[in-house]
Motif scaffolding. Structure first.
Motif, mmCIF file in Angstrom:
data_model
loop_
_atom_site.group_PDB
_atom_site.id
_atom_site.type_symbol
_atom_site.label_atom_id
_atom_site.label_comp_id
_atom_site.label_asym_id
_atom_site.label_seq_id
_atom_site.Cartn_x
_atom_site.Cartn_y
_atom_site.Cartn_z
ATOM 1 N N ARG A 217 0.755 -1.232 0.046
ATOM 2 C CA ARG A 217 0.177 -0.114 -0.096
ATOM 3 C C ARG A 217 0.829 1.225 0.188
ATOM 4 N NH1 ARG A 217 -5.251 0.029 -1.614
ATOM 5 N NH2 ARG A 217 -6.799 -1.395 -0.603
ATOM 6 N N ASP A 218 1.957 1.231 0.624
ATOM 7 C CA ASP A 218 2.601 2.568 1.025
ATOM 8 C C ASP A 218 3.821 2.654 0.123
ATOM 9 O OD1 ASP A 218 0.935 3.149 3.025
ATOM 10 O OD2 ASP A 218 1.903 1.666 4.206
ATOM 11 N N GLU A 219 4.603 1.769 -0.403
ATOM 12 C CA GLU A 219 5.739 1.719 -1.170
ATOM 13 C C GLU A 219 6.017 0.357 -1.956
ATOM 14 O OE1 GLU A 219 8.985 2.799 1.512
ATOM 15 O OE2 GLU A 219 8.667 0.898 2.637
#
Length: 350
Positions: A344-346
């Motif tokens: 989700r983030d990176e």
């Protein structure tokens, strides 16, 4: 080293079947008449009178006849079903173990193995489940589902994503009576007794077999694929032909943690499409035109998924431009993906 139990079984079976010519003649003659004296056996066979007693005592030691120490001694046939009951069970187990030993070397040396042994097919199915690190696709009969229940539960506990197809649908346990969430991420049922048995672990180690082979029909077969380039054939067939023509049973995949790994771009794109929001991906694969191996990371810009799920692709924004990513043997996209990780983030680290 040969297992002690297997060696003992071989010796036991060998002893019971290691009959000489005189022993065979005497045994068949006693079977035919039920009981005879030594003289009657000599009269009805070519066994010399002095050899009859040694011959029937050998048969008695093997449990094939019973000796009555009367005058004259009588030789009584033992019911073959009783005489061979132990060796029959031992022989079945022994053959299964010997077949497993015989086929084992081919697993590491051959890209494709053709097998006709039910026990060998079952062993490979078990191996695929146990060897999977992150993804399993399975087409199993209800009988096989029950057989591998514990192993599938263990795979779910390890965080393995499992797409499970149960066939024939008419015999599949209902979701009210069977906990599909404990053995699969998504489960479907498919009509038809001709639906094959399939197992693919991480897009590589694959098994394809007919249902008849699992029922021990000697005229049927199973095929084992040991390399991913060939295993893709099984995975692609499962995804486009079997999975898309099956009816949902249960789903238990929404709570799977990130990052997630995929051998199939179809499953990856489907998750991204259904979950929504922003995703990042790391793709390991090769350039479609040059064949050069590469690893790319970036933001998932868009995904494409047809209603039939037969076509799936993604566009990856690497920061230096957008790259199109397809699955195995991709032709229209720039990159052929062999393994995809999303978060989700990176972009996930390899």
């Amino acid at each position: 080293m040969v297992d002690d139990d297997l060696r003992s079984t071989l010796e036991r079976v060998g002893e019971q079947f290691n009959l000489g010519e005189y022993e065979i003649d005497a045994y068949l003659t006693v079977l035919e008449h039920g009981q005879l004296t030594a003289s009657e056996i000599a009269d009805r066979t070519d066994i010399p009178q002095p050899r009859v007693y040694d011959t029937v005592r050998s048969l008695s030691d093997r449990g094939l006849v019973e000796l009555r120490e009367t005058r004259p001694m009588r030789i009584i046939a033992v019911d073959p079903d009783e005489a061979f009951s132990m060796v029959r069970s031992s022989l079945t187990e022994m053959v299964d173990e010997l077949e497993a030993r015989y086929t084992a070397p081919a697993r590491d040396t051959e890209a494709v193995s053709l097998v006709k042994s039910r026990s060998t097919i079952l062993r490979h199915l078990s191996d695929v489940i146990e060897a999977a690190e992150y993804e399993l696709i399975l087409s199993l009969t209800p009988e096989l589902l029950k057989r591998f229940d514990e192993e599938l539960r263990g795979a779910i506990d390890r965080g393995i994503s499992i797409e499970l197809l149960v066939t024939p649908a008419a015999e599949a346990p209902s979701p009210e009576t069977f906990d599909y969430g404990a053995v699969s991420t998504v489960a479907k049922a498919r009509r038809g007794i001709t639906t094959p048995i399939v197992a693919v672990g991480d897009g590589e180690y694959s098994v394809y077999a007919t249902q008849d082979a699992i029922r021990d029909d000697r005229d049927r077969y199973g095929v084992i694929f040991h390399r991913s380039a060939l295993g893709f054939l099984v995975s692609g067939f499962f995804g486009t032909v079997l999975w898309t023509t099956a009816e949902p049973l249960a789903a238990n995949g929404e709570g799977r943690p990130f990052p997630r790994r995929y051998a199939s771009i179809r499953r990856c794109v489907k998750d991204v499409y259904e979950l929504g929001g922003e995703f990042f991906a790391t793709v390991e694969g090769r350039d479609v035109e040059t064949g050069e191996a590469l690893v790319l990371s970036g933001r998932v810009a868009t995904v494409e998924l047809e209603d039939t799920e037969e076509v799936a692709a993604m566009v990856l924004d690497t920061g230096e431009g957008e790259v199109t990513v397809g699955g195995r043997v991709a032709a229209l996209e720039q990159i052929e993906a062999h393994e995809i990780q999303i978060d989700r983030d990176e972009p996930p680290a390899r």
